[in-house]
Design a protein around this motif. Structure first.
Motif, PDB file in Angstrom:
ATOM      1  N   GLN A  67       0.829  -1.209   0.000  1.00 10.63           N
ATOM      2  CA  GLN A  67       0.000   0.000   0.000  1.00 10.63           C
ATOM      3  C   GLN A  67       0.866   1.262   0.000  1.00 10.63           C
ATOM      4  OE1 GLN A  67      -2.575  -1.433  -0.845  1.00 10.63           O
ATOM      5  NE2 GLN A  67      -1.933  -3.323   0.201  1.00 10.63           N
ATOM      6  N   SER A  68       2.046   1.186   0.589  1.00 10.90           N
ATOM      7  CA  SER A  68       2.945   2.343   0.593  1.00 10.90           C
ATOM      8  C   SER A  68       3.488   2.632  -0.802  1.00 10.90           C
ATOM      9  CB  SER A  68       4.106   2.097   1.561  1.00 10.90           C
ATOM     10  OG  SER A  68       3.627   1.903   2.873  1.00 10.90           O
ATOM     11  N   ALA A  69       3.512   1.621  -1.660  1.00  9.67           N
ATOM     12  CA  ALA A  69       3.978   1.785  -3.035  1.00  9.67           C
ATOM     13  C   ALA A  69       2.838   2.141  -3.986  1.00  9.67           C
ATOM     14  CB  ALA A  69       4.662   0.504  -3.504  1.00  9.67           C
ATOM     15  N   THR A  70       1.631   2.304  -3.443  1.00  5.63           N
ATOM     16  CA  THR A  70       0.445   2.610  -4.244  1.00  5.63           C
ATOM     17  C   THR A  70       0.032   4.058  -3.996  1.00  5.63           C
ATOM     18  OG1 THR A  70      -0.299   0.313  -4.077  1.00  5.63           O
ATOM     19  CG2 THR A  70      -1.943   1.958  -4.717  1.00  5.63           C
ATOM     20  N   ASN A  71      -0.244   4.798  -5.052  1.00  4.49           N
ATOM     21  CA  ASN A  71      -0.635   6.196  -4.938  1.00  4.49           C
ATOM     22  C   ASN A  71      -2.154   6.347  -4.898  1.00  4.49           C
ATOM     23  OD1 ASN A  71       2.050   7.157  -5.034  1.00  4.49           O
ATOM     24  ND2 ASN A  71       2.054   6.993  -7.273  1.00  4.49           N
ATOM     25  N   GLY A  72      -2.591   7.488  -4.421  1.00  3.62           N
ATOM     26  CA  GLY A  72      -4.000   7.850  -4.536  1.00  3.62           C
ATOM     27  C   GLY A  72      -4.880   7.495  -3.363  1.00  3.62           C
ATOM     28  N   TRP A  73      -4.316   7.134  -2.225  1.00  3.15           N
ATOM     29  CA  TRP A  73      -5.161   6.877  -1.056  1.00  3.15           C
ATOM     30  C   TRP A  73      -5.735   8.184  -0.541  1.00  3.15           C
ATOM     31  CZ3 TRP A  73      -6.244   2.171  -1.392  1.00  3.15           C
ATOM     32  CH2 TRP A  73      -5.294   1.181  -1.648  1.00  3.15           C
ATOM     33  N   VAL A  74      -7.025   8.174  -0.228  1.00  5.31           N
ATOM     34  CA  VAL A  74      -7.664   9.391   0.264  1.00  5.31           C
ATOM     35  C   VAL A  74      -8.090   9.279   1.725  1.00  5.31           C
ATOM     36  CG1 VAL A  74      -8.432  10.132  -2.010  1.00  5.31           C
ATOM     37  CG2 VAL A  74      -9.938   8.692  -0.617  1.00  5.31           C
ATOM     38  N   THR A  75      -8.293   8.052   2.209  1.00  5.53           N
ATOM     39  CA  THR A  75      -8.692   7.897   3.600  1.00  5.53           C
ATOM     40  C   THR A  75      -8.366   6.496   4.084  1.00  5.53           C
ATOM     41  OG1 THR A  75     -10.490   8.313   5.179  1.00  5.53           O
ATOM     42  CG2 THR A  75     -11.047   7.091   3.185  1.00  5.53           C
ATOM     43  N   GLY A  76      -8.283   6.365   5.386  1.00  5.06           N
ATOM     44  CA  GLY A  76      -8.007   5.061   5.972  1.00  5.06           C
ATOM     45  C   GLY A  76      -8.545   5.003   7.388  1.00  5.06           C
ATOM     46  N   ARG A  77      -8.584   3.799   7.932  1.00  2.87           N
ATOM     47  CA  ARG A  77      -8.978   3.636   9.327  1.00  2.87           C
ATOM     48  C   ARG A  77      -8.248   2.435   9.900  1.00  2.87           C
ATOM     49  NH1 ARG A  77     -12.623  -0.518  10.358  1.00  2.87           N
ATOM     50  NH2 ARG A  77     -13.525  -1.477   8.481  1.00  2.87           N
ATOM     51  N   ALA A  78      -8.045   2.451  11.207  1.00  5.25           N
ATOM     52  CA  ALA A  78      -7.458   1.315  11.911  1.00  5.25           C
ATOM     53  C   ALA A  78      -8.143   1.232  13.266  1.00  5.25           C
ATOM     54  CB  ALA A  78      -5.951   1.487  12.078  1.00  5.25           C
ATOM     55  N   ASP A  79      -8.798   0.121  13.522  1.00  3.47           N
ATOM     56  CA  ASP A  79      -9.572  -0.060  14.755  1.00  3.47           C
ATOM     57  C   ASP A  79      -9.038  -1.279  15.501  1.00  3.47           C
ATOM     58  OD1 ASP A  79     -11.227   2.036  13.926  1.00  3.47           O
ATOM     59  OD2 ASP A  79     -12.558   0.663  12.854  1.00  3.47           O
ATOM     60  N   TRP A  80      -8.754  -1.094  16.777  1.00  2.00           N
ATOM     61  CA  TRP A  80      -8.213  -2.182  17.591  1.00  2.00           C
ATOM     62  C   TRP A  80      -9.071  -2.285  18.847  1.00  2.00           C
ATOM     63  CZ3 TRP A  80      -2.683  -3.841  16.758  1.00  2.00           C
ATOM     64  CH2 TRP A  80      -2.356  -4.955  17.536  1.00  2.00           C
ATOM     65  N   PHE A  81      -9.927  -3.297  18.868  1.00  2.85           N
ATOM     66  CA  PHE A  81     -10.821  -3.543  19.997  1.00  2.85           C
ATOM     67  C   PHE A  81     -10.246  -4.716  20.793  1.00  2.85           C
ATOM     68  CE2 PHE A  81     -13.447  -1.587  16.714  1.00  2.85           C
ATOM     69  CZ  PHE A  81     -14.095  -0.593  17.426  1.00  2.85           C
ATOM     70  N   SER A  82      -9.613  -4.386  21.900  1.00  3.99           N
ATOM     71  CA  SER A  82      -8.894  -5.378  22.697  1.00  3.99           C
ATOM     72  C   SER A  82      -9.627  -5.646  24.008  1.00  3.99           C
ATOM     73  CB  SER A  82      -7.484  -4.865  23.004  1.00  3.99           C
ATOM     74  OG  SER A  82      -6.946  -5.485  24.152  1.00  3.99           O
ATOM     75  N   PRO A  83      -9.649  -6.907  24.483  1.00  6.37           N
ATOM     76  CA  PRO A  83     -10.313  -7.241  25.741  1.00  6.37           C
ATOM     77  C   PRO A  83      -9.364  -7.400  26.924  1.00  6.37           C
ATOM     78  CG  PRO A  83      -9.962  -9.254  24.499  1.00  6.37           C
ATOM     79  CD  PRO A  83      -9.308  -8.130  23.704  1.00  6.37           C
ATOM     80  N   VAL A  84      -8.156  -6.809  26.833  1.00 10.95           N
ATOM     81  CA  VAL A  84      -7.169  -7.000  27.906  1.00 10.95           C
ATOM     82  C   VAL A  84      -7.768  -6.676  29.270  1.00 10.95           C
ATOM     83  CG1 VAL A  84      -5.028  -6.074  28.899  1.00 10.95           C
ATOM     84  CG2 VAL A  84      -5.091  -6.749  26.500  1.00 10.95           C
ATOM     85  N   PHE A  85      -8.513  -5.561  29.364  1.00 11.36           N
ATOM     86  CA  PHE A  85      -9.163  -5.191  30.625  1.00 11.36           C
ATOM     87  C   PHE A  85     -10.679  -5.377  30.545  1.00 11.36           C
ATOM     88  CE2 PHE A  85      -5.368  -2.272  30.540  1.00 11.36           C
ATOM     89  CZ  PHE A  85      -4.624  -3.022  31.442  1.00 11.36           C
ATOM     90  N   GLY A  86     -11.123  -6.169  29.586  1.00  4.61           N
ATOM     91  CA  GLY A  86     -12.558  -6.360  29.386  1.00  4.61           C
ATOM     92  C   GLY A  86     -13.050  -7.743  29.756  1.00  4.61           C
ATOM     93  N   GLY A  87     -12.271  -8.453  30.545  1.00  2.00           N
ATOM     94  CA  GLY A  87     -12.714  -9.767  31.000  1.00  2.00           C
ATOM     95  C   GLY A  87     -11.964 -10.930  30.385  1.00  2.00           C
ATOM     96  N   SER A  88     -10.898 -10.654  29.639  1.00  2.00           N
ATOM     97  CA  SER A  88     -10.110 -11.744  29.060  1.00  2.00           C
ATOM     98  C   SER A  88      -9.139 -12.284  30.101  1.00  2.00           C
ATOM     99  CB  SER A  88      -9.326 -11.247  27.848  1.00  2.00           C
ATOM    100  OG  SER A  88      -8.230 -10.453  28.257  1.00  2.00           O
TER     101      SER A  88
END
Length: 295
Positions: free
Chosen positions: A133-154
């Motif tokens: 993706q770094s070698a590809t041009n024309g990106w206009v938007t992105g997202r990165a979501d990390w939903f972790s349960p470390v303190f959520g009961g895991s």
């Protein structure tokens, strides 16, 4: 390469120690920890020596690997660099821009190689995705979501981590998501932030390229709501982060060690060096400052 390990917690026991022993081009010289009894126990498990003094370990090594909280890591890494040790750093390298910049400057001044262990940047599948993706041009938007349960009961081994409980997902997994978004979208020009439930934070980034991106980070979702996703949209269409393979964190750390060895031999900086680590810290510090007060 003669390398020392700093840290005795789960990350050191489960990932760093096994990888440093397994790698065919590293020799684990010894272990230092803030609790001497824990260092002695881990050193025995890894068939190496426990050090009571970190500077003595630096003196016996060509490189050091850090598995410590960021604000413990940063000043020790400055001392290690001054002693001429190459640096395998954990993320984030610090939790203040000033400390991170001091670390990066120390590495540059001493001429040592540095690699920051952003786990996904060294997992084969996600590393290949970031490169493509770094070698590809024309990106206009992105997202990165990390939903972790470390303190959520895991039953995560990191649920007892004081620094993670204090600093939250922003500082623990924010570095991972930035390491995915910055290479294809470019540096960040502005940051806004909002809080969600628990330690959840929502970050919106405007990149120098003109692109925008968002991150949602939390350690407090229940296990059944956990996921890690990333996506880019632009002229090339839509692309999503592939799932990680079965190699796990040890495989990724072995690849990070390969990167450190190469940087030390060639003198060519790795893309995930201390300078990049410092920039990630600066962006996260800006995001933290933009958050409204917690309820």
């Amino acid at each position: 390469m003669r390398i020392g390990l700093l840290g005795t917690g789960p990350w050191a026991r489960l990932t760093h120690g096994p990888a440093l022993v397994e790698h065919p081009e590293t020799e684990l010289v010894g272990v230092w920890g803030r609790r001497p009894e824990a260092a002695a126990e881990l050193a025995e498990r890894l068939n190496t020596r426990a050090y009571d003094d970190a500077d003595a370990l630096f003196a016996d090594c060509e490189a050091v690997a850090f598995a410590l909280p960021p604000d413990v890591q940063a000043p020790l890494a400055v001392r290690a660099a001054a002693a001429g040790c190459h640096l395998l750093l954990d993320k984030p390298v610090a939790t203040s821009g000033a400390a991170a910049r001091e670390l990066a400057a120390a590495a540059k001044a001493s001429g040592v190689a540095s690699v920051v262990f952003f786990t996904l940047r060294f997992a084969p599948e996600s590393a290949a995705w970031v490169a493509a993706q770094s070698a590809t041009n024309g990106w206009v938007t992105g997202r990165a979501d990390w939903f972790s349960p470390v303190f959520g009961g895991s039953d995560s081994p990191y649920a007892d981590s004081p620094w993670r409980a204090e600093r939250g997902a922003l500082w623990d997994i924010g570095p991972h998501t930035l390491s995915l978004l910055l290479p294809p979208l470019g540096d960040v020009a502005s940051v806004t932030a909002a809080r969600g439930p628990g330690d959840m934070v929502h970050i919106a980034l405007r990149h120098v390229s003109g692109a925008s991106s968002t991150m949602t980070l939390t350690h407090t979702v229940p296990p059944q709501a956990a996921s890690v996703t990333a996506e880019l949209r632009g002229a090339a269409g839509i692309t999503t982060l592939p799932e990680r393979g079965e190699g796990g964190a040890v495989t990724s750390l072995l690849r990070a060690l390969d990167a450190l060895l190469t940087a030390a031999r060639t003198g060519e900086p790795h893309p995930c060096d201390a300078h990049f680590g410092a920039r990630v810290t600066e962006i996260l510090a800006t995001a933290e400052a933009a958050l409204p007060p917690a309820d």
